[in-house]
Design a protein around this motif. Structure first.
Motif, mmCIF file in Angstrom:
data_model
loop_
_atom_site.group_PDB
_atom_site.id
_atom_site.type_symbol
_atom_site.label_atom_id
_atom_site.label_comp_id
_atom_site.label_asym_id
_atom_site.label_seq_id
_atom_site.Cartn_x
_atom_site.Cartn_y
_atom_site.Cartn_z
ATOM 1 N N VAL A 399 48.571 68.396 39.073
ATOM 2 C CA VAL A 399 47.468 69.353 38.986
ATOM 3 C C VAL A 399 47.973 70.780 39.185
ATOM 4 C CG1 VAL A 399 46.784 69.212 41.426
ATOM 5 C CG2 VAL A 399 45.080 69.817 39.696
ATOM 6 N N TYR A 400 48.963 70.960 40.038
ATOM 7 C CA TYR A 400 49.513 72.291 40.282
ATOM 8 C C TYR A 400 50.200 72.823 39.022
ATOM 9 C CZ TYR A 400 51.235 75.918 43.541
ATOM 10 O OH TYR A 400 51.472 77.095 44.208
ATOM 11 N N ALA A 401 50.996 71.977 38.363
ATOM 12 C CA ALA A 401 51.674 72.397 37.134
ATOM 13 C C ALA A 401 50.666 72.663 36.013
ATOM 14 C CB ALA A 401 52.679 71.337 36.693
ATOM 15 N N ASP A 402 49.598 71.863 35.961
ATOM 16 C CA ASP A 402 48.559 72.111 34.955
ATOM 17 C C ASP A 402 47.906 73.468 35.166
ATOM 18 O OD1 ASP A 402 48.978 69.758 33.644
ATOM 19 O OD2 ASP A 402 47.147 68.765 34.339
ATOM 20 N N MET A 403 47.644 73.793 36.438
ATOM 21 C CA MET A 403 46.995 75.066 36.738
ATOM 22 C C MET A 403 47.938 76.238 36.500
ATOM 23 S SD MET A 403 43.834 74.757 37.524
ATOM 24 C CE MET A 403 43.347 76.141 38.546
ATOM 25 N N GLN A 404 49.161 76.133 36.973
ATOM 26 C CA GLN A 404 50.112 77.237 36.875
ATOM 27 C C GLN A 404 50.620 77.436 35.447
ATOM 28 O OE1 GLN A 404 49.222 78.342 40.109
ATOM 29 N NE2 GLN A 404 51.246 79.237 39.925
ATOM 30 N N VAL A 405 50.705 76.354 34.678
ATOM 31 C CA VAL A 405 51.317 76.459 33.355
ATOM 32 C C VAL A 405 50.465 75.798 32.265
ATOM 33 C CG1 VAL A 405 53.424 76.161 31.992
ATOM 34 C CG2 VAL A 405 53.588 76.359 34.476
ATOM 35 N N HIS A 406 50.492 74.477 32.220
ATOM 36 C CA HIS A 406 50.081 73.754 31.015
ATOM 37 C C HIS A 406 48.659 74.076 30.542
ATOM 38 C CE1 HIS A 406 53.767 71.520 31.180
ATOM 39 N NE2 HIS A 406 53.468 70.937 32.324
ATOM 40 N N LYS A 407 47.686 73.865 31.382
ATOM 41 C CA LYS A 407 46.300 73.986 30.911
ATOM 42 C C LYS A 407 45.794 75.419 30.917
ATOM 43 C CE LYS A 407 44.687 69.267 31.609
ATOM 44 N NZ LYS A 407 45.989 68.643 31.669
ATOM 45 N N MET A 408 46.148 76.173 31.941
ATOM 46 C CA MET A 408 45.643 77.538 32.005
ATOM 47 C C MET A 408 46.307 78.439 30.962
ATOM 48 S SD MET A 408 43.194 77.423 34.164
ATOM 49 C CE MET A 408 42.949 75.794 33.454
ATOM 50 N N GLN A 409 47.580 78.175 30.647
ATOM 51 C CA GLN A 409 48.207 78.959 29.582
ATOM 52 C C GLN A 409 47.525 78.685 28.250
ATOM 53 O OE1 GLN A 409 52.351 78.534 27.612
ATOM 54 N NE2 GLN A 409 52.680 79.951 29.310
ATOM 55 N N ARG A 410 47.147 77.447 28.011
ATOM 56 C CA ARG A 410 46.414 77.134 26.789
ATOM 57 C C ARG A 410 45.041 77.799 26.787
ATOM 58 N NH1 ARG A 410 50.125 73.154 27.423
ATOM 59 N NH2 ARG A 410 50.956 72.197 25.519
ATOM 60 N N GLY A 411 44.428 77.911 27.956
ATOM 61 C CA GLY A 411 43.167 78.629 28.045
ATOM 62 C C GLY A 411 43.313 80.092 27.674
ATOM 63 N N LEU A 412 44.393 80.713 28.149
ATOM 64 C CA LEU A 412 44.670 82.102 27.782
ATOM 65 C C LEU A 412 44.868 82.219 26.274
ATOM 66 C CD1 LEU A 412 45.370 85.063 28.512
ATOM 67 C CD2 LEU A 412 47.750 84.291 28.793
ATOM 68 N N ILE A 413 45.639 81.297 25.706
ATOM 69 C CA ILE A 413 45.898 81.307 24.263
ATOM 70 C C ILE A 413 44.584 81.167 23.494
ATOM 71 C CG2 ILE A 413 46.937 79.954 22.386
ATOM 72 C CD1 ILE A 413 49.222 79.324 24.484
ATOM 73 N N HIS A 414 43.732 80.271 23.961
ATOM 74 C CA HIS A 414 42.424 80.082 23.325
ATOM 75 C C HIS A 414 41.618 81.379 23.316
ATOM 76 C CE1 HIS A 414 38.276 78.752 22.744
ATOM 77 N NE2 HIS A 414 37.991 79.255 23.935
ATOM 78 N N SER A 415 41.574 82.066 24.462
ATOM 79 C CA SER A 415 40.765 83.287 24.547
ATOM 80 C C SER A 415 41.350 84.396 23.679
ATOM 81 C CB SER A 415 40.652 83.747 26.001
ATOM 82 O OG SER A 415 41.867 84.277 26.488
ATOM 83 N N LEU A 416 42.677 84.482 23.611
ATOM 84 C CA LEU A 416 43.303 85.510 22.789
ATOM 85 C C LEU A 416 43.078 85.233 21.302
ATOM 86 C CD1 LEU A 416 46.670 86.097 24.685
ATOM 87 C CD2 LEU A 416 44.577 87.460 24.784
ATOM 88 N N ALA A 417 43.194 83.975 20.916
ATOM 89 C CA ALA A 417 42.979 83.629 19.511
ATOM 90 C C ALA A 417 41.517 83.842 19.116
ATOM 91 C CB ALA A 417 43.390 82.177 19.263
ATOM 92 N N ALA A 418 40.592 83.451 20.005
ATOM 93 C CA ALA A 418 39.168 83.627 19.710
ATOM 94 C C ALA A 418 38.800 85.095 19.590
ATOM 95 C CB ALA A 418 38.332 82.964 20.807
ATOM 96 N N GLY A 419 39.556 85.967 20.276
ATOM 97 C CA GLY A 419 39.294 87.393 20.226
ATOM 98 C C GLY A 419 40.035 88.124 19.123
ATOM 99 N N GLY A 420 40.726 87.379 18.267
ATOM 100 C CA GLY A 420 41.380 87.994 17.120
ATOM 101 C C GLY A 420 42.831 88.365 17.304
ATOM 102 N N ALA A 421 43.490 87.839 18.363
ATOM 103 C CA ALA A 421 44.882 88.195 18.617
ATOM 104 C C ALA A 421 45.848 87.041 18.334
ATOM 105 C CB ALA A 421 45.045 88.659 20.071
ATOM 106 N N GLU A 422 45.414 86.054 17.560
ATOM 107 C CA GLU A 422 46.261 84.896 17.260
ATOM 108 C C GLU A 422 47.594 85.304 16.657
ATOM 109 O OE1 GLU A 422 45.273 80.702 15.194
ATOM 110 O OE2 GLU A 422 45.224 82.393 13.797
ATOM 111 N N HIS A 423 47.588 86.315 15.813
ATOM 112 C CA HIS A 423 48.796 86.724 15.098
ATOM 113 C C HIS A 423 49.864 87.306 16.020
ATOM 114 C CE1 HIS A 423 46.385 90.329 15.570
ATOM 115 N NE2 HIS A 423 47.426 91.072 15.271
ATOM 116 N N LEU A 424 49.520 87.558 17.281
ATOM 117 C CA LEU A 424 50.461 88.162 18.227
ATOM 118 C C LEU A 424 51.168 87.125 19.095
ATOM 119 C CD1 LEU A 424 48.201 91.127 19.401
ATOM 120 C CD2 LEU A 424 50.124 91.250 17.805
ATOM 121 N N LEU A 425 50.849 85.835 18.918
ATOM 122 C CA LEU A 425 51.320 84.787 19.823
ATOM 123 C C LEU A 425 52.470 83.975 19.226
ATOM 124 C CD1 LEU A 425 47.815 83.490 20.997
ATOM 125 C CD2 LEU A 425 49.262 85.240 22.066
#
Length: 541
Positions: A399-425
């Protein structure tokens, strides 16, 4: 890689001279780069928990006849031990120095690009002196200056309270997040002085590993909220970390401060200035030991409304953050290792083999509503999952690794892509382990957290086997070098934000569709529904 050192005198114009070294390979005497260690970027504050001071225009490192000695290491903030990485010989609260690696020869007309790297360590330990960029410059063809600053950690860098608010008000300073302000001071020093080393201040890539990546993100977030003319960051590399949840509010931080007073027998009834005077008089080692003994013993950032806006995570939801990123055209390289959890499981694991102990441990890092939501998501029936051996290390590590890396990083990626910044990733995943990682991390841990530092830093002072070099060069290092150099086409190969450039166990490079995306979205969205920490939730701690 063993190196020999040859003295190298460097003029810094109006700031005098420093004595660095030119590093050569010991085996062949081939020059690799110039190195300057322990270069001061700021003056220490007059007292603990005050802002470091910018170097004055008149500051001189030394004269030509008596240059400043810059061939060694930075000072190291007092810190808890971890895996024999934290000694006490060079502990100092005056740790406002950085290490620099500079390419050989004349810089290009516009200057070398800059890789500004922030070390990790959960914001509780670590220092720049365990990193070496010599081979990255001298053997892997990175034609860039690498800057690695030291900064204040744990209780020295991230203590916050109403008493410190009053103290900051009395001196006209900001309060809290001193470790982040130290990093910012080093970043501004780099912008203002890197031309003296042949660098290009308009081509700075901020990067970091683990808590350093977490720090790099918050430096980027701060950079995006200031006017264009004052911004510094051109690109970012977030290695194995991501923002998790809105940092704690001041009310929550106060609880931790009160616990510290209690363990040091400082009366809570004293006036605010007397409390701080007593705390500032405590020797650093005693303060550190006491801080690590309290219930909430992880000292982390606070939403202070200056460095960290309390609406930051809301700006992910609305797309405002992504739009700012797009407007600045800041590209981000980010990713993970396959077995992150195996190292994460070793950092202050729960004290007992129980769900309650796991819950209590997570409260040291995350707001109470977030922890409650996590427990319900991962352990809805209150039982240990069938694929977990125990609560203390296995369940905690996952759970710690999911929070620090795996799942929360994907959440950040999701929010950036939804906001139109997919091309920067530019996403990556490492499933391949270099043999030289065995020196510090058990092979049984697999491709765990920090094993890929030996890839990104081209051995990080160790020797990469000849048969491994073409594998990691083709997979990650060549495009990474192009990224730092500012090239438009780094030949990454991904077509959208759900594709990942993956270095497989057999050394092949594959572009894969993210198999963990849907589960990560379930966790991310559930935690975003919790909302932001507030005074009510803080009272539950």
């Amino acid at each position: 890689m063993e190196t020999s050192r040859h003295p190298y005198l460097k003029s810094l114009a109006q700031h005098g001279y420093i004595q660095g070294v030119t590093l050569h390979t010991k085996a062949t005497n081939t020059p690799l780069c110039h190195y300057f260690g322990g270069v001061r970027y700021a003056l220490a504050p007059s007292e603990r928990w005050r802002r470091a001071q910018k170097l004055p225009q008149s500051y001189s490192y030394g004269t030509k006849d008596q240059p400043g000695s810059c061939g060694g290491n930075t000072g190291v903030c007092p810190q808890p031990g971890f895996m024999d990485l934290s000694g006490q010989d060079d502990w100092t609260e005056d740790c406002f120095q950085c290490n620099l690696w500079v390419p050989l020869g004349e810089p290009p007309r516009e200057g070398w690009p800059v890789l500004f790297f922030i070390h990790g360590g959960f914001l509780q330990f670590g220092d720049p002196n365990t990193f070496s960029a010599a081979a990255l410059l001298g053997d892997a063809a990175l034609n860039a200056i690498v800057v690695v600053p030291a900064y204040r950690l744990n209780v020295f860098g991230f203590l916050y309270s109403s008493e410190l608010e009053q103290d900051a008000t009395s001196t006209g300073e900001t309060v809290g997040n001193h470790g982040f302000w130290d990093q910012r001071q080093a970043l501004e020093w780099t912008r203002d002085h890197i031309a003296l080393f042949g660098g290009n201040a308009s081509q700075i890539t901020i990067s970091g590993y683990s808590a350093g990546a977490y720090s790099a993100f918050y430096q980027l977030a701060y950079d995006l909220q200031i006017p264009d003319g004052q911004s510094i960051i051109k690109r970012a590399c977030l290695w194995s970390n991501s923002p998790v949840a809105q940092p704690k509010p001041p009310s929550s931080a106060q609880i931790q401060f009160n616990q510290l007073l209690s363990v040091l027998d400082i009366p809570a009834s004293l006036p605010w200035n007397e409390k701080l005077s007593a705390l500032r008089a405590v020797p650093s080692k005693t303060l550190l030991t006491s801080a690590m003994s309290i219930d909430i013993n992880q000292f982390r950032p606070t939403s202070d409304s200056v460095f960290i806006q309390p609406t930051l995570f809301h700006s992910f939801d609305t797309g405002a953050f992504a739009r700012k990123l797009s407007a600045r055209n800041v590209r981000i390289l980010l990713g993970e290792c396959r077995d992150e959890r195996n190292l994460y499981a070793t950092w202050f694991p729960p004290t007992q083999n129980s769900l309650q102990s796991l819950h209590q441990r997570l409260l040291a890092d995350y707001p109470s509503p977030v922890v409650d939501a996590l427990i319900n998501l991962y352990y809805p029936d209150g039982r240990l999952p069938a694929d977990c051996e125990n609560w203390e290390t296995d369940a905690f590590g996952r759970v710690y690794a999911d929070m620090q890396v795996h799942k929360m990083q994907r959440g950040l990626i999701h929010s950036l892509a939804a906001g139109g910044a997919e091309h920067l990733l530019y996403r990556y995943r490492v499933e391949y382990r270099l043999k030289c990682a065995d020196k510090t991390l058990p092979p049984s841990w697999g491709v765990t957290h920090a094993t890929d530092q030996y890839i990104w830093f081209w051995g990080n002072g160790e020797v990469i086997d000849p048969e491994e070099k073409p594998i990691v060069r083709r997979a990650l290092i060549d495009p990474f070098v192009k990224f730092v150099h500012g090239e438009d086409d780094i030949q990454w190969g991904t077509a959208n934000h759900q594709e990942i450039r993956t270095l497989k166990p057999d050394g092949s490079v594959q572009i894969i569709q993210d198999p963990f995306w849907d589960e990560a979205m379930r966790v991310w969205k559930a935690l975003r529904e919790v909302g932001e920490p507030d005074h009510v939730s803080a009272a539950k701690l």
